[in-house]
Design an enzyme around this catalytic site. Sequence first.
Site, PDB file in Angstrom:
ATOM      1  N   LYS A  39      19.158 113.016  -9.581  1.00 21.37           N
ATOM      2  CA  LYS A  39      19.413 112.952 -11.023  1.00 21.37           C
ATOM      3  C   LYS A  39      20.878 112.660 -11.337  1.00 21.37           C
ATOM      4  O   LYS A  39      21.770 113.201 -10.688  1.00 21.37           O
ATOM      5  CB  LYS A  39      18.996 114.296 -11.631  1.00 21.37           C
ATOM      6  CG  LYS A  39      19.204 114.435 -13.123  1.00 21.37           C
ATOM      7  CD  LYS A  39      18.580 113.327 -13.954  1.00 21.37           C
ATOM      8  CE  LYS A  39      17.131 113.086 -13.612  1.00 21.37           C
ATOM      9  NZ  LYS A  39      16.649 111.783 -14.167  1.00 21.37           N
ATOM     10  N   GLN A  87      16.567 118.557 -18.337  1.00 20.77           N
ATOM     11  CA  GLN A  87      15.637 119.201 -17.407  1.00 20.77           C
ATOM     12  C   GLN A  87      16.110 120.599 -17.004  1.00 20.77           C
ATOM     13  O   GLN A  87      15.288 121.467 -16.716  1.00 20.77           O
ATOM     14  CB  GLN A  87      15.479 118.357 -16.129  1.00 20.77           C
ATOM     15  CG  GLN A  87      14.749 117.043 -16.304  1.00 20.77           C
ATOM     16  CD  GLN A  87      15.703 115.891 -16.546  1.00 20.77           C
ATOM     17  OE1 GLN A  87      16.829 116.073 -17.028  1.00 20.77           O
ATOM     18  NE2 GLN A  87      15.262 114.685 -16.223  1.00 20.77           N
ATOM     19  N   ASP A  89      15.748 112.383  -4.966  1.00 20.31           N
ATOM     20  CA  ASP A  89      14.719 111.393  -5.278  1.00 20.31           C
ATOM     21  C   ASP A  89      14.538 110.387  -4.148  1.00 20.31           C
ATOM     22  O   ASP A  89      13.491 109.771  -4.018  1.00 20.31           O
ATOM     23  CB  ASP A  89      15.048 110.680  -6.584  1.00 20.31           C
ATOM     24  CG  ASP A  89      14.841 111.616  -7.758  1.00 20.31           C
ATOM     25  OD1 ASP A  89      15.744 112.422  -8.041  1.00 20.31           O
ATOM     26  OD2 ASP A  89      13.748 111.589  -8.355  1.00 20.31           O
ATOM     27  N   ARG A  93       7.576 114.658 -14.009  1.00 22.18           N
ATOM     28  CA  ARG A  93       8.748 114.051 -13.377  1.00 22.18           C
ATOM     29  C   ARG A  93       9.099 114.907 -12.174  1.00 22.18           C
ATOM     30  O   ARG A  93       8.503 115.960 -11.944  1.00 22.18           O
ATOM     31  CB  ARG A  93       9.922 113.853 -14.342  1.00 22.18           C
ATOM     32  CG  ARG A  93      10.066 114.772 -15.501  1.00 22.18           C
ATOM     33  CD  ARG A  93      10.307 116.186 -15.132  1.00 22.18           C
ATOM     34  NE  ARG A  93      11.417 116.328 -14.225  1.00 22.18           N
ATOM     35  CZ  ARG A  93      11.622 117.360 -13.418  1.00 22.18           C
ATOM     36  NH1 ARG A  93      10.747 118.363 -13.387  1.00 22.18           N
ATOM     37  NH2 ARG A  93      12.656 117.437 -12.620  1.00 22.18           N
ATOM     38  N   GLY A  94      10.101 114.436 -11.404  1.00 22.29           N
ATOM     39  CA  GLY A  94      10.423 115.122 -10.152  1.00 22.29           C
ATOM     40  C   GLY A  94       9.763 114.339  -9.026  1.00 22.29           C
ATOM     41  O   GLY A  94       8.551 114.097  -9.041  1.00 22.29           O
TER      42      GLY A  94
END
Lengths: 348, 348
Positions: free
Chosen positions: B249, B197, B238, B45-46
């Site tokens: 996020k 996270q 993002d 992810r990221g």
Amino acid sequence: MIPTLQWTPEGVRFIDQTRLPLEEAYVLATDYEQVAEVIVTMVVRGAPAIGVSAAYGVALGALRTTAKTTEEFAPEFERVCARLAGTRPTAVNLFWAIDRMKGLFGELRAAGATLDQIKEKMLAEAHAMYEEDIAACKAMGAHGGALLPEDGGVLTHCNAGALATCGYGTALGVIRAAVEQGKKIRVFADETRPFLQGARLTAWELMEDGIDTTVICDNMAASLMRAGAIKAVVVGADRIAANGDVANKIGTYNVAILAKEHGIPFYVAAPWSTIDLKTATGEAIPIEERPQVEVTHHGGKQLTPNGVGIRNPAFDVTPAKYVTAIVTERGVLRAPFSEALKAMQQRS
Amino acid sequence: MIPTLQWTPEGVRFIDQTRLPLEEAYVLATDYEQVAEVIVTMVVRGAPAIGVSAAYGVALGALRTTAKTTEEFAPEFERVCARLAGTRPTAVNLFWAIDRMKGLFGELRAAGATLDQIKEKMLAEAHAMYEEDIAACKAMGAHGGALLPEDGGVLTHCNAGALATCGYGTALGVIRAAVEQGKKIRVFADETRPFLQGARLTAWELMEDGIDTTVICDNMAASLMRAGAIKAVVVGADRIAANGDVANKIGTYNVAILAKEHGIPFYVAAPWSTIDLKTATGEAIPIEERPQVEVTHHGGKQLTPNGVGIRNPAFDVTPAKYVTAIVTERGVLRAPFSEALKAMQQRS
């Protein structure tokens, strides 16, 4: 009726709030030390419920003593009170309840009451505080329900519900009253890390009452506010200073800032026993730091790497300027809170 | 070097981010479908890491095809790209990477390249994107490290670190660079519910690098800011719209408001591939709603009562007015962001 705490012939029976919502287990505290343990381990939590629990703890201290006379019991009484007062530092209701029991003991002792009379009166006093707590919640509901929107989302943080009181709740009492008035309230419950009082307790008790409830993570509130899903915020309090600063569950201050930024009213509902006029401002309120394991683990499972730093303050302070109104059983207070609190104190 | 994703003769090897920090397990994706699965399940992810992963996914689509010619492969190529593009909606790096691979395919096809040549060039392109990503992170560090305080706490949300990129990180790259410059930075990592996270990934990778790190629950940030423990905030992104609105996020918008209220600078670090000039404002950015089970359960254990409503938006949008500066590999941008982004786009 949600059985937060109940007197039985054997002692106080608590619903175990560490095991809700999936298990309805009960813990029976038969002496004051067990009541203290139940408060420390958060089997019972919530400022008003802690206060009444401590009152029953003091009463149990008297009921279970092996002392034969009032004078023989007096030093033991001090130890009982000190043990219960040392359980948690932030909620002032704890100290308020113990002080009330101390005052009663002092009066009875001065009047030459027998130890049997003291036992009886102390239990009666705890019962009275239990009943007063429920009545205060109902009164808060009557005053505060009118503040909530006719139709829309209301955000609450932590659990200021029946489970935080002897029944009905403070913030959730206001919500219950609004629903009973026919308002179409959709509750958003912050899950409230790390102890998850919102996800576990608020969700559970509102669903028991058939109230529309959605659990969100604490970090989702701002985007829901921006989207118009939240029309008001209502929370409880653990201590309200003389200037209107509010200590409440960690994260309350975050929510208050977000509400201000979105032009949403931020209401605090708490019984008068939560108001601490001897504490000038929120800066003087002691904030409990809870064990790191509440943050690092959940359900026995470790979340964080070994050795990382952890903070776990259990409460924060919301400065009075973020508070739209404080709802008590005596009525609704608005800024300037110093004057409003003083005036209401004198009136009663 | 933290092995977020690495090319091997068999395919792409990912560290399994769902199992960190307690287990360092790896997942090998040998075809594009497995890469898609790895993205959907958040093994990786990221935004930057997702982009490069998708590029390798497209390359694997070419490498594993049973087609014999470029023309025979062309419709399959479209399906590969569509499958990978359908994994997650918010991070624009995913679409940026796939579009870059599509552009390359189009050029090679027009030039009459053989399928073997296409396979080779696509893998080389994915490798180039991998190296560019690390270089961009280092450049962001060089530009952004200077913005952080000489001595003090820096809050970050989620994981915009080595684990969110091919190495070094965006927000955490800025922190790493500041530490390398000799600054005394104490990192506060929001745990970042529901996927944790921060608690799991940011804490793990900063501890691997010996950087002072404290995990807090998302709802503790405001009280730490008020206490002066936090001097700056730095987060990743993002997708950044043409007006400077930042999708990141869930909870980022909360943090941005809290920073503004306390007069603390709020920095966003992201590679140029995160900037989406075709999206005018944050309102047009699609926000992924993730499965409810991420909120209701942890480690297989249920937190919430059965049947309660749940929201789980994975991202939120922080309006540009809350952003102090955007750090990219091309330099630092400040308001007005529409003009700054346009100017920097034209310069390069």
